[in-house]
Motif scaffolding. Structure first.
Motif, PDB file in Angstrom:
ATOM      1  N   LYS A   5       0.858  -1.181   0.000  1.00 46.78           N
ATOM      2  CA  LYS A   5       0.000   0.000   0.000  1.00 46.78           C
ATOM      3  C   LYS A   5       0.896   1.234   0.000  1.00 46.78           C
ATOM      4  O   LYS A   5       2.071   1.168   0.364  1.00 46.78           O
ATOM      5  N   PRO A   6       0.362   2.373  -0.418  1.00 40.07           N
ATOM      6  CA  PRO A   6       1.186   3.596  -0.477  1.00 40.07           C
ATOM      7  C   PRO A   6       1.736   3.977   0.897  1.00 40.07           C
ATOM      8  O   PRO A   6       1.078   3.782   1.923  1.00 40.07           O
ATOM      9  N   SER A  65       1.565  -2.282  -7.659  1.00 39.58           N
ATOM     10  CA  SER A  65       0.433  -1.420  -8.009  1.00 39.58           C
ATOM     11  C   SER A  65       0.920   0.006  -8.248  1.00 39.58           C
ATOM     12  O   SER A  65       1.934   0.437  -7.692  1.00 39.58           O
ATOM     13  N   ASP A  83      -0.450   2.765  -7.268  1.00 44.60           N
ATOM     14  CA  ASP A  83      -0.591   3.620  -6.088  1.00 44.60           C
ATOM     15  C   ASP A  83       0.684   3.599  -5.239  1.00 44.60           C
ATOM     16  O   ASP A  83       1.131   4.634  -4.741  1.00 44.60           O
ATOM     17  N   LYS A  86       3.405   5.391  -7.188  1.00 47.34           N
ATOM     18  CA  LYS A  86       3.162   6.832  -7.202  1.00 47.34           C
ATOM     19  C   LYS A  86       3.566   7.467  -5.875  1.00 47.34           C
ATOM     20  O   LYS A  86       4.033   8.621  -5.839  1.00 47.34           O
ATOM     21  N   SER A  87       3.426   6.727  -4.790  1.00 49.42           N
ATOM     22  CA  SER A  87       3.839   7.277  -3.493  1.00 49.42           C
ATOM     23  C   SER A  87       5.349   7.453  -3.428  1.00 49.42           C
ATOM     24  O   SER A  87       5.846   8.346  -2.740  1.00 49.42           O
TER      25      SER A  87
END
Length: 548
Positions: A121-122, A155, A157, A160-161
């Motif tokens: 996760k981000p 992913s 996301d 992108k983080s």
């Protein structure tokens, strides 16, 4: 030592010397070139054989033979090989041989690295800072972590983080390498809006991109409303280099997807003009696009694609073969019927009963190939640097069949210090004629010369795949003729354990290429479940015939 072609020019005198060879002009020759037989290693001999015949021939009809022995297989492996009825060029044959003789080397394990668990996760900036602290030895942690994400297809996301964290530390700037890796993930996940965002950033920031970025952008744009900008990127790329087959494939696929078939055909012709072999996926796309289409001009272009496969000895995969079948059967009013089948050893199609093209070269093809081999391989200085040993039992086996054998060896074989045992030499000299070349001479030019001048009827025995010789040939046509000649004349010994009766794998009687008679097509294709090496040919066929 290089053997020059000038040394071969006088070679026919040796063959014409019947008193030296012990041959008479009332014999015709079945020439055999033996090489790579099993059982004995590190020996060196070559020979050709002749059959007794009442016919008189002006041609020398001699083919040199040579044999190089390799490591003996155990008896159970030998039985398995002997039971295999497929020829040595059949798809999957090399894979089977490698499985029967696995490498004894221990597998090389990849180096152990400090591995972190990639986030699922981000993360915020503090969390990325903490993760970087745990890997102080990574001088370029940002590029390293995004590369791991590329390898694992993380992913967008999470990726992108990373970019947000880097931008926050660098006044909103993200480096080129990070952008390209992020672009790869965008393309992989087919996130067109993100692809366009990165495209706009790169277009504003950089006047020129490297080829990897061009490739990703073209691939990402082709299925968007801005697909024609991919064509502009292709033009930019052409200013500095010839685009790759994948670049052309992306743009052709995009043009067909957006129904601009003229652009697709123009790009295809441009690709061929650069002597680039198109991807099979590109060719498949044209057949898929033409389904249910009644257009003689388009049909002719697809027929030309099939002829391109023939002339370049290319084979469609299983999915492509299904597309070809579907297209033929979908042509309105033509009533084509296709089926997947195999070809018998006789060359007869099990589907329609027709006989496919012979493997044997025409007299014109043979003369063309002989001239090319003499000029580009022998005169060009392509001589093998390998040893070529022989077996006594093969000489004896051929002699028992009323064949006269010519053995080509080296003078060192006659010395007292030679590894050749005197008893074996004396036995062979009773069954064969001998010619001993100087020790410094390369024997392969002699062998090729004699093979080609033996005539189109000759056969040779070898396990050598002759890829070095084929690679020296200048164009696809000559290489195809060489491979066709090789398949139609090369015998391979399959019984290798001592005392066994010498048997050979069957030789192909038909040519494994795309072929047509007008109202039928026979197309060899690759089975998805079989690993085919580049020197092998498929065993599965698509048979298409027009209903009458």
């Amino acid at each position: 030592m290089t053997f020059y072609f000038t040394g071969i020019r006088s070679f026919p005198k040796l063959w014409k010397s019947n008193s030296y060879l012990g041959l008479s002009s009332s014999h015709s020759y079945l020439s055999l070139f033996l090489k790579d037989c099993y059982g004995i290693r590190n020996q060196e001999k070559c020979f050709s054989v002749k059959t007794m015949s009442a016919q008189n021939t002006k041609a020398m009809n001699l083919l040199i033979a040579k044999a190089r022995c390799v490591r003996k297989l155990d008896e159970s492996s030998n039985k398995q090989v002997s039971a295999d009825s497929s020829h040595m060029f059949a798809a999957g044959a090399a894979k089977k041989r490698s499985q029967m003789n696995p490498s004894s080397k221990d597998p090389v394990l990849p180096p152990v690295e400090n591995i972190i668990q990639l986030p699922t996760k981000p993360l915020n900036s503090e969390e990325w800072d903490k993760l970087k602290e745990e890997f102080k030895e990574k001088a370029n942690f940002e590029n390293w972590i995004i590369l791991q994400m590329v390898k694992c297809h993380s992913s967008l996301d999470v990726a992108k983080s990373v970019l947000a964290w880097v931008a926050a530390k660098n006044s909103g700037i993200v480096g080129y390498d990070l952008l390209v890796k992020y672009l790869y993930l965008c393309v992989f996940h087919k996130q067109t809006s993100e692809i366009i965002d990165v495209y706009e950033i790169m277009k504003a920031r950089y006047k020129r991109l490297e080829s990897g970025a061009y490739t990703l952008l073209m691939r990402g744009l082709i299925y968007t409303d801005r697909w024609r900008e991919a064509l502009l990127l292709l033009e930019d790329l052409k200013k500095v280099m010839i685009p790759s087959k994948k670049n052309y494939d992306d743009c052709i696929q995009g043009a067909l997807f957006h129904q601009d078939v003229n652009v697709a055909w123009n790009l295809y012709q441009e690709l061929l003009s650069h002597d680039i072999v198109p991807m099979l996926e590109t060719l498949k796309a044209f057949f898929d696009f033409g389904k249910d289409m009644k257009d003689d001009q388009y049909s002719n272009k697809l027929h030309n694609i099939l002829l391109y496969l023939r002339n370049n000895q290319l084979y469609p995969g299983e999915s492509f073969a299904h597309s070809i079948k579907t297209w033929f059967e979908s042509i309105p009013g033509e009533q084509w019927k296709g089926q997947f089948t195999t070809i018998q050893q006789s060359g007869q199609c099990l589907g329609c009963g027709k006989t496919v093209e012979s493997i044997h070269l025409s007299s014109e093809e043979y003369e063309f190939l002989k001239e090319k081999i003499m000029r580009d391989v022998i005169d060009g200085g392509d001589q093998y640097k390998k040893t070529t040993p022989q077996l006594l039992n093969v000489v004896s086996h051929l002699a028992k069949q009323n064949l006269q054998v010519l053995v080509l060896g080296r003078k060192h074989m006659l010395t007292q210090n030679s590894r050749w045992r005197r008893v074996e030499m004396e036995k062979m000299q009773k069954q064969a004629s001998f010619f001993f070349a100087d020790n410094i001479s390369e024997d392969d030019p002699f062998l090729l010369y004699a093979t080609l001048h033996s005539g189109n009827h000759c056969k040779f025995i070898t396990k050598d795949l002759m890829r070095d010789h084929k690679a020296c040939l200048p164009d696809a046509k000559t290489q195809r003729l060489f491979f066709k000649w090789q398949q139609g004349h090369q015998l391979v010994i399959v019984s290798k354990h001592p005392g066994a009766k010498i048997t050979f794998q069957h030789i192909l009687s038909y040519d494994t290429v795309v072929q047509t008679t007008g109202d039928s097509w026979h197309i060899p294709y690759d089975d998805d479940l079989v690993e085919r090496y580049s020197y092998e040919v498929p065993t599965k066929w698509l048979c298409l015939h027009r209903k009458t």
